[in-house]
Structure formats: structure tokens, C-alpha cells
Design an enzyme around this catalytic site. Sequence first.
Site, PDB file in Angstrom:
ATOM      1  NE  ARG A 126      -3.484  -2.135   1.627  1.00 40.02           N
ATOM      2  CZ  ARG A 126      -4.224  -2.684   2.806  1.00 40.02           C
ATOM      3  NH1 ARG A 126      -3.094  -2.956   3.858  1.00 40.02           N
ATOM      4  NH2 ARG A 126      -4.944  -4.218   2.983  1.00 40.02           N
ATOM      5  CE  LYS A 148      -1.815  13.934 -13.219  1.00 44.85           C
ATOM      6  NZ  LYS A 148      -1.943  14.407 -14.899  1.00 44.85           N
ATOM      7  CD  GLU A 190       5.584  17.958 -21.811  1.00 49.07           C
ATOM      8  OE1 GLU A 190       5.550  18.462 -21.208  1.00 49.07           O
ATOM      9  OE2 GLU A 190       5.233  16.742 -21.967  1.00 49.07           O
ATOM     10  CE  LYS A 232       4.786  17.943 -13.425  1.00 47.52           C
ATOM     11  NZ  LYS A 232       4.452  16.207 -13.891  1.00 47.52           N
ATOM     12  CD  GLU A 242      -5.108  16.940 -14.636  1.00 42.13           C
ATOM     13  OE1 GLU A 242      -3.516  16.433 -14.142  1.00 42.13           O
ATOM     14  OE2 GLU A 242      -5.212  16.989 -15.740  1.00 42.13           O
ATOM     15  NE  ARG A 246       0.033  17.074 -11.941  1.00 47.61           N
ATOM     16  CZ  ARG A 246       0.436  16.294 -11.103  1.00 47.61           C
ATOM     17  NH1 ARG A 246       0.154  16.279  -9.557  1.00 47.61           N
ATOM     18  NH2 ARG A 246       1.303  15.744 -12.172  1.00 47.61           N
ATOM     19  CG  ASN A 250      -2.990  18.434 -19.413  1.00 45.28           C
ATOM     20  OD1 ASN A 250      -1.807  17.513 -19.420  1.00 45.28           O
ATOM     21  ND2 ASN A 250      -3.536  17.651 -18.122  1.00 45.28           N
ATOM     22  CG  HIS A 253       0.089  17.691 -23.113  1.00 41.18           C
ATOM     23  ND1 HIS A 253       1.519  19.066 -22.684  1.00 41.18           N
ATOM     24  CD2 HIS A 253       0.607  16.842 -22.594  1.00 41.18           C
ATOM     25  CE1 HIS A 253       1.866  18.512 -22.449  1.00 41.18           C
ATOM     26  NE2 HIS A 253       2.049  17.081 -21.891  1.00 41.18           N
ATOM     27  CG  HIS A 257      -2.040  12.644 -25.042  1.00 37.10           C
ATOM     28  ND1 HIS A 257      -2.862  13.642 -24.375  1.00 37.10           N
ATOM     29  CD2 HIS A 257      -0.765  12.597 -24.899  1.00 37.10           C
ATOM     30  CE1 HIS A 257      -2.336  13.671 -23.122  1.00 37.10           C
ATOM     31  NE2 HIS A 257      -1.280  13.384 -23.937  1.00 37.10           N
ATOM     32  CG  HIS A 275       5.169  13.460 -25.158  1.00 37.09           C
ATOM     33  ND1 HIS A 275       3.817  12.790 -25.101  1.00 37.09           N
ATOM     34  CD2 HIS A 275       5.160  14.211 -24.291  1.00 37.09           C
ATOM     35  CE1 HIS A 275       2.760  14.002 -23.866  1.00 37.09           C
ATOM     36  NE2 HIS A 275       4.297  13.980 -23.799  1.00 37.09           N
TER      37      HIS A 275
HETATM   38  N1  GLY Z   1       2.133  15.655 -16.897  1.00 35.20           N
HETATM   39  C1  GLY Z   1       1.527  16.173 -16.251  1.00 35.20           C
HETATM   40  C2  GLY Z   1       1.485  16.385 -14.649  1.00 35.20           C
HETATM   41  O1  GLY Z   1       2.272  16.402 -14.543  1.00 35.20           O
HETATM   42  O2  GLY Z   1      -0.295  17.415 -14.442  1.00 35.20           O
END
Ligand code: GLY
Length: 370
Positions: A126, A148, A190, A232, A242, A246, A250, A253, A257, A275
Amino acid sequence: MTPTSPLKVAVGGAQPYSIAIGPGVLGQGAALAAHVRGRHVLLLSDSEVAPLYLDTLRTCLLAARPDLEIGQYVLQAGEASKTLQEFANVIQALAALGATRDACVFALGGGVVGDLGGFAAACWMRGVDCVQLPTSLLAMVDSSVGGKTAVDIPAGKNLVGAFHPPRAVFADTSVLATLPPRELRAGLAEVVKYGALGDAGFLAWLEQHAEALLAGDQAALAEAIACSCTHKAAIVERDPLEKGERALLNLGHTFGHAIETEQGYSAPGRDALNHGEAVAVGMVLAAALSARLGLADAADAQRLQQLLLRLQLPVRIPAGLDPQALLARMRLDKKNVAGQLRLVLWRGVGRAEVISGVDEADVLAVLAAG
Ligand code: GLY
């Protein structure tokens, strides 16, 4: 890997951690080992990165902490390894090590290793610690920061995962010297994103240092990484899960994407965009759409495009991709609500915003021109 004084970025929030950036940080065994609370360490890497750095990492850790029990698992390099099966294999490696709750996973590699290692760490007993050791510029400025973690499934990318902030991040800029130039440029896309979405001054700095960055100048890269991570960090601190702001990360993106998905994720052809390249095109399209909607000046879109071109990044949709098919992909974006397109657009350089209810006809016009 000569130790020097790294730049430091602090990420606050419920589980604060620090990002150390500079040449040689992967050789700082005592600093790395300081994050291991227990005795068990799993080194996770891939078939391209492991032969270069894994043994050195193990030696440095053991020199600092001879009592450590260190296991390792090496994935086949590439997005195709970011699977539930490989997740199970990493969990199996933790089990074979007898890893206890104070174990630590060191994820040494690009985004695939970081996402998979972070997810395994989030799930083993966990949740155990994960130290992110990103080796691509893209991972240094994006995926290693913010917690993430995920794997892909056939239904889509990153659909199974968890938010699991790392215990620390070490971004060794000297490893970028062995990064293929195309991967370095993809990471720079990025980096540009942070200037475009929130900091006109940083975008101007990037315009001044474009050639140095492309040439792999260590000091310029370290500064660009630190500035990107600072941006960031500020956003994920305020919105770790998010729920709102957040989403600005994107920028470019949703278009990007759609391009990636249309050309095929897992085995993009030689001419297919990676990417970062898809994000570069996506940012140009988002800026063009912002201008079309009267949100921003067309000169801002032009300025962004010029910088990306100087960084030798693509700014046009690859030939052969159908605008209607791209729009259909965009309709499936996770940001959309109530059947309406929700896109990150901007009100000019450094001022991104999430805009709802964007008319599909405008998006299609931009896709057709792009
Ligand atoms: N890659 C976008 C984020 O970490 O929210």
C-alpha cells in the site's frame, strides 16, 4: 559524474520533497542513500539506461550504506513496457527481495521507468518510497515531478495509476550528453511549455539560450530544468490531484495526444512524432486556435512557433493525418465535460487558461490549416 553543487527545487504540499539538479548528482551516494529509510532497495531501469548507469548507482549506494540489500529489475526500453504485466514483474521483484514497508524503489530512466516504478512503489504494501532518477530531459522536467504514476492498458495510455509523490528527485544533467539529440529536443518542447503557459520572462530567456540548450550546454540545461521544475512544483503544490489548475500543464497535449494516438502509440514509425514533438505541434495549434477565437494576438502564436522552429521541433501536423479523425480523438480527452471540448488555450504568452465549450468548427479549421 563529478559531484558539484546541484541546483535545488523544493516541492511543498502534504508530502514535500526536493529536486536536485546538476552534473554528477547520480554519483552522490550519501545524498541518495539518505532517502532509504529501511534496508531494502529495488533499482528499476531499462535496457538502454541500465548498461550505462546501473552498476555505478549500486556501487555509490553501497559505499554510503553497506548494509543495504539491493535488488534490480530491468525492463525492455520503450513505451510498450509500461504494462500491467511489467508492473506485476516489478512487484514480484519487490517480493523476491523481501521488501518491507520501509523499502525504496529507485526509478532510473525516462518516463516509462518513472511511471512504472512510481506505480509499483505506490502499490507495494500500500505504498513504499520511490526516488526518481530521470535520465531524459522530458522526465526531468515533467514526469518525475508531481507524483503521477501509471501504466497503459489496451484501452488507453495511463489509465491505471495513482498519485504517489516521490521521496526525492535527482536529475543528473551530465547523463543528457548520451541522450539522442531528437530526445533532447523533445524535452525542450516541454520546457517551452512552462514559458508559454505561465512565464513570459522564461520564454524570453529560452529565446536567448535556444542554441546553448540545443548544443547541450550543462549550465543552460540545468537552469532550464530548475525553472521548469519550479513552475511545475508551484502548480502541483496548489493542485496535487488535478482538480483544477494542474490541467494547465496539458497545454498542447490535447492536440498532441490526438496526433500521437492517430499515428499509433506503441510503435510509432520512423517519421511519426514522439511525445515532445507532438506537444510542440499541439502548442502551436492551441496558440493558433486562441488567436482564431480572439483570445490572443496572432503575433504570440508566431513567436511561439519561431522558438520551436529554432529548437528544431516540428510545428505542423504530419502529412496524412485526417483533421476529422484528430477531432474525434480530441472528443475523448479526459478534460472534456458534458460532451463539450475543454482545451488549454492562452490569452497570450505566459497566460494559459482552461476554456470550455470550444466550438468544434473552430478546432476543425485550425486542424485543417495545421
Ligand atoms: N504531466 C502533466 C502533469 O503532471 O500534470
